[in-house]
Enzyme design. Structure first.
Site, PDB file in Angstrom:
ATOM      1  N   CYS A 194     -13.321   1.842 -14.685  1.00  0.00           N
ATOM      2  CA  CYS A 194     -13.905   3.166 -14.464  1.00  0.00           C
ATOM      3  C   CYS A 194     -12.788   4.173 -14.198  1.00  0.00           C
ATOM      4  CB  CYS A 194     -14.883   3.112 -13.297  1.00  0.00           C
ATOM      5  SG  CYS A 194     -15.878   4.602 -13.163  1.00  0.00           S
ATOM      6  N   CYS A 209     -17.176   2.137 -20.217  1.00  0.00           N
ATOM      7  CA  CYS A 209     -18.544   1.844 -19.785  1.00  0.00           C
ATOM      8  C   CYS A 209     -19.127   0.638 -20.527  1.00  0.00           C
ATOM      9  CB  CYS A 209     -19.433   3.070 -19.977  1.00  0.00           C
ATOM     10  SG  CYS A 209     -18.850   4.512 -19.057  1.00  0.00           S
ATOM     11  N   CYS A 249     -25.590   2.570 -13.317  1.00  0.00           N
ATOM     12  CA  CYS A 249     -24.710   3.722 -13.109  1.00  0.00           C
ATOM     13  C   CYS A 249     -25.442   5.034 -13.409  1.00  0.00           C
ATOM     14  CB  CYS A 249     -23.475   3.583 -13.987  1.00  0.00           C
ATOM     15  SG  CYS A 249     -22.358   4.995 -13.808  1.00  0.00           S
ATOM     16  N   CYS A 302     -18.329  -2.440 -18.568  1.00  0.00           N
ATOM     17  CA  CYS A 302     -18.503  -2.323 -17.115  1.00  0.00           C
ATOM     18  C   CYS A 302     -19.620  -3.240 -16.613  1.00  0.00           C
ATOM     19  CB  CYS A 302     -18.821  -0.872 -16.769  1.00  0.00           C
ATOM     20  SG  CYS A 302     -19.125  -0.634 -15.015  1.00  0.00           S
ATOM     21  N   GLU A 327       0.832  -1.206   0.000  1.00  0.00           N
ATOM     22  CA  GLU A 327       0.000   0.000   0.000  1.00  0.00           C
ATOM     23  C   GLU A 327       0.867   1.257   0.000  1.00  0.00           C
ATOM     24  OE1 GLU A 327      -3.050   0.279  -0.581  1.00  0.00           O
ATOM     25  OE2 GLU A 327      -3.618  -1.819  -0.456  1.00  0.00           O
TER      26      GLU A 327
HETATM   27  S1  SF4 Z   1     -20.779   2.637 -16.355  1.00  0.00           S
HETATM   28 FE1  SF4 Z   1     -20.387   4.016 -14.643  1.00  0.00          FE
HETATM   29  S2  SF4 Z   1     -19.184   2.797 -13.205  1.00  0.00           S
HETATM   30 FE2  SF4 Z   1     -19.116   1.759 -15.159  1.00  0.00          FE
HETATM   31  S3  SF4 Z   1     -17.237   2.520 -16.157  1.00  0.00           S
HETATM   32 FE3  SF4 Z   1     -18.954   3.818 -16.857  1.00  0.00          FE
HETATM   33  S4  SF4 Z   1     -18.937   5.537 -15.439  1.00  0.00           S
HETATM   34 FE4  SF4 Z   1     -17.749   3.910 -14.475  1.00  0.00          FE
END
Ligand code: SF4
Length: 338
Positions: free
Chosen positions: A237, A244, A253, A247, A38
């Protein structure tokens, strides 16, 4: 199910399938090894940290061994991780752990945050990732993801706001969240009794439970949540170009639904250019000292040849001296501290 329950399940499944196999993850490192990872990862990408961490833990697998290492070796081993004061702070931390805690990292947030160089983020990360305690870990990646998904806005950088802290605490899954716990157990490798001692130094073959992971240990839902949200922020993200379309929680989201307003906007100043900065000059001086044979010094004329702006060079050497990273000798030569 909680506000974040369904999202937590999908993130846990995504984490199981996609988590990067970093050597301090999945119960394979001691708490001290997790803390070192870390500290090294602050300001430095985790993927760049791996070779440094592996070499470091092979050489100084615990706090006591680091505490007694020569400073010059510690600064040299820090290599190009950047912000080398962190190396000396880590050694100060190691001395306190070795002397005051019998070489065992304290399993207590207040004691951790009182150690040299350890702030809220690192103490929380160690409590969660090393000790499995339920605590919200709040770093830049987690703040960005939570703010986008649940508030529909960008996290603006700077210090975490009270709203962001409250959000992180509210969303943290309960460790009795059985749907998620079941999924995490199904996806994890079995745990076997410790018997053989085949692990590398610094690895967790003497875990307090007396058991060691065969592949992955069983993690609690809050730990998986912290790790998966952080990992999503690191690889999907991202700040400027979130993926997205790839994702796992895109359907939930709020930021995506709102058309990604103000994507990439930050409250903090853009990062300073590196070329010509004091950071670059300090780095060059340290790099020249690291390249010397043990106990050698950099002669005055060699020092002067490192950078043509001698006013800036002298100021940088003075600041390195103030930070305890170099020693200036009476004849104008330099060396790493002993
Ligand atoms: S959908 Fe939302 S959480 Fe997913 S990558 Fe795009 S901005 Fe980020």
């Amino acid at each position: 199910m909680t506000e974040s329950g369904d999202i937590a399940l999908r993130l846990a499944a995504w984490w199981e399938a996609n988590a990067r196999d970093l050597p301090w993850r999945f119960g394979r490192a001691t708490p001290w090894g997790v803390l070192v990872s870390e500290v090294m990862s602050q300001q430095t990408q985790m993927s760049r940290v791996v070779p440094y961490w592996t070499t470091w833990m092979g050489r100084w697998p615990d706090a006591r061994s680091l505490a007694s290492a020569p400073k010059a070796d510690v600064i040299t081993a820090w290599g190009r991780l950047g912000y080398p004061r962190r190396a000396l702070r880590l050694q100060e931390c190691a001395r306190v752990v070795a002397d005051d805690y019998a070489d065992e990292l304290p399993h207590d947030y207040d004691a951790l945050v009182a150690l040299p160089g350890i702030g809220d983020y690192t103490a929380s990360a160690v409590m969660s990732f090393a000790f499995g305690e339920r605590i919200a870990v709040i770093d830049t990646n987690i703040r960005r993801v939570l703010s986008r998904v649940f508030l529909g806005v960008e996290s603006r950088g700077g210090a975490a706001s009270p709203v962001e802290r409250a959000l992180a605490n509210r969303l943290l899954p309960d460790d009795g969240f059985t749907d998620m716990a079941d999924m995490v157990v199904r996806g994890s490798g079995a745990v076997e009794d410790a018997g053989d001692a085949g692990d590398a130094k610094g690895m967790n073959n003497k875990a307090r439970s007396g058991r060691r992971p065969r592949a992955r240990r069983r993690e609690r839902p809050s730990v998986v949540w912290n790790q998966s949200v952080m990992e999503l922020g690191a690889v999907v993200c991202t700040a400027k170009s979130p993926l997205c379309e790839a994702c796992p929680i895109a359907d939930d989201c709020a930021f995506l639904k709102a058309g990604r307003p103000g994507l990439g906007e930050r409250r903090t100043r853009p990062r300073q250019r590196f070329q010509g900065t004091d950071r670059q000059v300090r780095g060059m001086v340290l790099e020249a000292l690291r390249a010397l044979p043990a106990n050698a010094v950099l002669a005055r004329n060699e020092v002067a040849g490192l950078w043509k702006d001698h006013v800036q060079l002298d100021a940088c050497i003075a600041s390195l001296d103030d930070d305890g990273l170099v020693e200036m000798l009476p004849d104008g030569s330099l060396r790493l501290p002993r």
